[in-house]
Design a protein around this motif. Structure first.
Motif, mmCIF file in Angstrom:
data_model
loop_
_atom_site.group_PDB
_atom_site.id
_atom_site.type_symbol
_atom_site.label_atom_id
_atom_site.label_comp_id
_atom_site.label_asym_id
_atom_site.label_seq_id
_atom_site.Cartn_x
_atom_site.Cartn_y
_atom_site.Cartn_z
ATOM 1 N N TRP A 63 5.094 -0.645 18.065
ATOM 2 C CA TRP A 63 4.117 0.396 18.684
ATOM 3 C C TRP A 63 3.261 0.768 17.692
ATOM 4 C CZ3 TRP A 63 4.131 5.805 17.975
ATOM 5 C CH2 TRP A 63 3.018 6.476 18.380
ATOM 6 N N THR A 64 2.179 0.781 17.517
ATOM 7 C CA THR A 64 1.137 1.449 16.432
ATOM 8 C C THR A 64 0.219 2.334 16.850
ATOM 9 O OG1 THR A 64 1.220 -0.747 15.235
ATOM 10 C CG2 THR A 64 -0.547 0.892 14.680
ATOM 11 N N ALA A 65 0.332 3.747 16.363
ATOM 12 C CA ALA A 65 -0.715 4.878 16.647
ATOM 13 C C ALA A 65 -1.558 4.959 15.322
ATOM 14 C CB ALA A 65 0.010 5.888 17.098
ATOM 15 N N VAL A 66 -2.664 4.724 15.270
ATOM 16 C CA VAL A 66 -3.718 5.489 14.307
ATOM 17 C C VAL A 66 -4.077 6.929 14.783
ATOM 18 C CG1 VAL A 66 -5.783 5.060 13.145
ATOM 19 C CG2 VAL A 66 -4.422 3.192 14.083
ATOM 20 N N LEU A 67 -3.620 7.700 13.654
ATOM 21 C CA LEU A 67 -3.816 9.198 13.815
ATOM 22 C C LEU A 67 -4.975 9.687 13.273
ATOM 23 C CD1 LEU A 67 -0.063 9.907 13.074
ATOM 24 C CD2 LEU A 67 -1.175 9.370 15.157
ATOM 25 N N ASN A 68 -5.463 10.764 13.637
ATOM 26 C CA ASN A 68 -6.571 11.956 13.042
ATOM 27 C C ASN A 68 -6.316 12.111 11.791
ATOM 28 O OD1 ASN A 68 -8.334 11.146 15.471
ATOM 29 N ND2 ASN A 68 -7.257 12.728 16.729
ATOM 30 N N THR A 69 -4.986 12.294 11.404
ATOM 31 C CA THR A 69 -4.535 12.692 10.119
ATOM 32 C C THR A 69 -4.989 11.892 8.875
ATOM 33 O OG1 THR A 69 -2.420 12.084 10.602
ATOM 34 C CG2 THR A 69 -2.927 14.315 11.530
ATOM 35 N N GLY A 70 -5.576 10.633 9.565
ATOM 36 C CA GLY A 70 -5.493 9.620 8.159
ATOM 37 C C GLY A 70 -4.272 8.792 7.873
ATOM 38 N N GLU A 71 -3.256 8.863 9.070
ATOM 39 C CA GLU A 71 -1.956 8.182 8.849
ATOM 40 C C GLU A 71 -1.831 7.109 9.880
ATOM 41 O OE1 GLU A 71 1.092 11.357 6.866
ATOM 42 O OE2 GLU A 71 0.292 11.732 8.892
ATOM 43 N N THR A 72 -1.118 6.322 10.032
ATOM 44 C CA THR A 72 -0.824 5.320 11.065
ATOM 45 C C THR A 72 0.931 5.385 11.342
ATOM 46 O OG1 THR A 72 -2.490 3.945 10.363
ATOM 47 C CG2 THR A 72 -0.507 2.839 11.681
ATOM 48 N N GLU A 73 1.235 5.767 12.485
ATOM 49 C CA GLU A 73 2.642 5.471 12.783
ATOM 50 C C GLU A 73 3.058 4.340 13.509
ATOM 51 O OE1 GLU A 73 5.608 8.104 15.573
ATOM 52 O OE2 GLU A 73 3.765 9.338 14.890
ATOM 53 N N ASN A 74 4.166 3.722 12.997
ATOM 54 C CA ASN A 74 4.402 2.431 13.468
ATOM 55 C C ASN A 74 5.997 2.746 13.756
ATOM 56 O OD1 ASN A 74 2.475 0.654 12.696
ATOM 57 N ND2 ASN A 74 2.950 1.200 10.679
ATOM 58 N N ARG A 75 6.652 2.224 15.228
ATOM 59 C CA ARG A 75 7.596 2.206 15.572
ATOM 60 C C ARG A 75 8.126 0.717 16.172
ATOM 61 N NH1 ARG A 75 7.188 6.988 19.955
ATOM 62 N NH2 ARG A 75 6.348 8.683 18.305
ATOM 63 N N ILE A 76 9.248 0.400 15.790
ATOM 64 C CA ILE A 76 9.985 -0.779 16.565
ATOM 65 C C ILE A 76 10.795 -0.173 17.750
ATOM 66 C CG2 ILE A 76 11.589 -2.616 16.592
ATOM 67 C CD1 ILE A 76 9.329 -3.193 14.998
ATOM 68 N N LEU A 77 10.273 -0.580 19.128
ATOM 69 C CA LEU A 77 10.975 0.033 20.392
ATOM 70 C C LEU A 77 11.876 -1.088 20.687
ATOM 71 C CD1 LEU A 77 7.795 1.656 21.761
ATOM 72 C CD2 LEU A 77 9.760 2.780 20.563
#
Length: 382
Positions: free
Chosen positions: A181-195
């Motif tokens: 799962w990948t989320a591009v954030l408004n903070t200028g960061e990207t969060e990645n997870r393995i679910l």
């Protein structure tokens, strides 16, 4: 708005609605006009013949249109019942269970993601079953996808999110599905997870649980691309493609339970020819020699090509030997993407691969291969 602008927008709407290129749309209009003239007994010499001859060769392309004269592989396109209805899919991961598994004693299991025209909103993990590895269905009682976006609707900092890259692992009767799962954030960061979600029967699945998670500045750094999981000598092993400062490489993690993972160890890759950077991968095998399928590409999967190789040290190093086949059909024209290889009882292998066609559509195909090439005697790893 001028009349010219209106006509342009109307043409754009028609092209989008019909998924036709301007050349295809022009051909369709000319052919319908020619049919109308024939109904009125008006003939334009040579027009009907020219339209008929130019249709299959230059305008409308069969998926199996050969792009060159020396194509040797004979794949089978799969008709996958994707939940959004397109049948377009990518990222297949396939297991063969000769003794059967699940409520239907299915002998073939697949995880894949719908990918209509490369739209990542639909790139959610789905599960299919089969008895021959060619005709696939959704198990009775299951409703795909297994997960969808938005994952956390209340998080307003998320600008864009999508799933990708499912990987199946069957261990002690329990089916494990790892996916990204990948989320591009408004903070200028990207969060990645393995679910991780698990199932005892292919129909009932556990709530997804994050087993790896990291937040990085949006840009050249990426984590957890294309997870591939195995159990080696009782230890769970997970390979992913990670990226730091624009450098992509394969890393290996271990776990006693599939939930808590060690720090990543960077693996080595050797090949007798220049390699693009790793993009996607699949690892198969039970111990000793492991088989690697490597999708190497430029950034974002551009110019992706499929390679295969092996490891003799548990996936700490890899020998890449070449391509399992040379792309040669229209449905393979733009790129060969993440793939999965399955050993068969007779010693041969079956390859499942996703490919992007010349018109931007996505397909999954099966290709029966011969026995794997012999490994170099006495060579471990590189």
């Amino acid at each position: 708005m001028t009349m010219l602008s209106s006509l342009f927008l109307l043409l754009l709407l028609v092209l989008t609605w019909t998924r036709k290129t301007p050349q295809q749309l022009l051909y369709s209009l000319l052919r319908e006009a020619e049919k109308g003239l024939r109904r009125m007994n008006v003939r334009i010499p040579g027009l009907e013949r020219r339209l008929e001859e130019n249709n299959p060769k230059r305008v409308f392309h069969s998926p199996f249109l050969r792009l060159r004269g020396d194509v040797r592989h004979l794949p089978t396109l799969l008709n996958l019942p994707t939940s959004e209805g397109s049948g377009e899919a990518a990222h297949p991961d396939v297991l063969h269970v000769p003794g059967g598994w699940g409520k239907g004693d299915w002998t073939w299991l697949m995880a894949a993601t719908p990918y209509p025209m490369g739209t990542d909103y639909f790139e959610n993990p789905e599960f299919y079953v089969s008895r021959d590895g060619l005709r696939w269905q959704v198990p009775e009682g299951l409703r795909n996808p297994l997960a969808r976006v938005p994952v956390e609707p209340s998080r307003r900092e998320i600008r864009r999110e999508f799933h990708s890259d499912p990987s199946l692992l069957l261990h002690e009767g329990l089916l494990h599905l790892y996916y990204r799962w990948t989320a591009v954030l408004n903070t200028g960061e990207t969060e990645n997870r393995i679910l991780l979600t698990t199932s005892p029967d292919g129909v009932v699945w556990s709530p997804p649980e994050a087993v790896l998670s990291e937040r990085l500045p949006t840009g050249s750094d990426r984590k957890f691309l294309s997870p591939s999981a195995l159990v080696l000598d009782g230890t769970r092993v997970l390979w992913t493609v990670d990226c730091e400062a624009g450098d992509r490489f394969i890393v290996r993690r271990t776990s006693p339970d599939g939930l808590h993972w060690s720090a990543p160890v960077r693996t080595e890759i050797a090949a007798p020819f220049p390699l693009k950077a790793p993009w996607h991968l699949d690892v198969s095998g039970e111990g000793g020699r492991l088989r690697l399928l490597l999708t190497a590409a430029r950034d974002r999967g551009v110019d992706a090509e499929l390679l295969w190789g092996w490891s003799g040290d548990g996936g700490l190093s890899w020998n890449v030997e070449g391509k399992p086949f040379e792309p040669g059909y229209f449905f393979e024209k733009k790129r060969i993407y993440r793939s999965s290889i399955v050993p068969m009882e007779d010693g041969t292998e079956r390859l499942y691969y996703s490919a992007m066609a010349g018109d931007g559509t996505w397909h999954v195909a099966a290709l029966d291969l011969g026995a794997p090439p012999p490994y170099e005697t006495g060579t471990e790893g590189n």
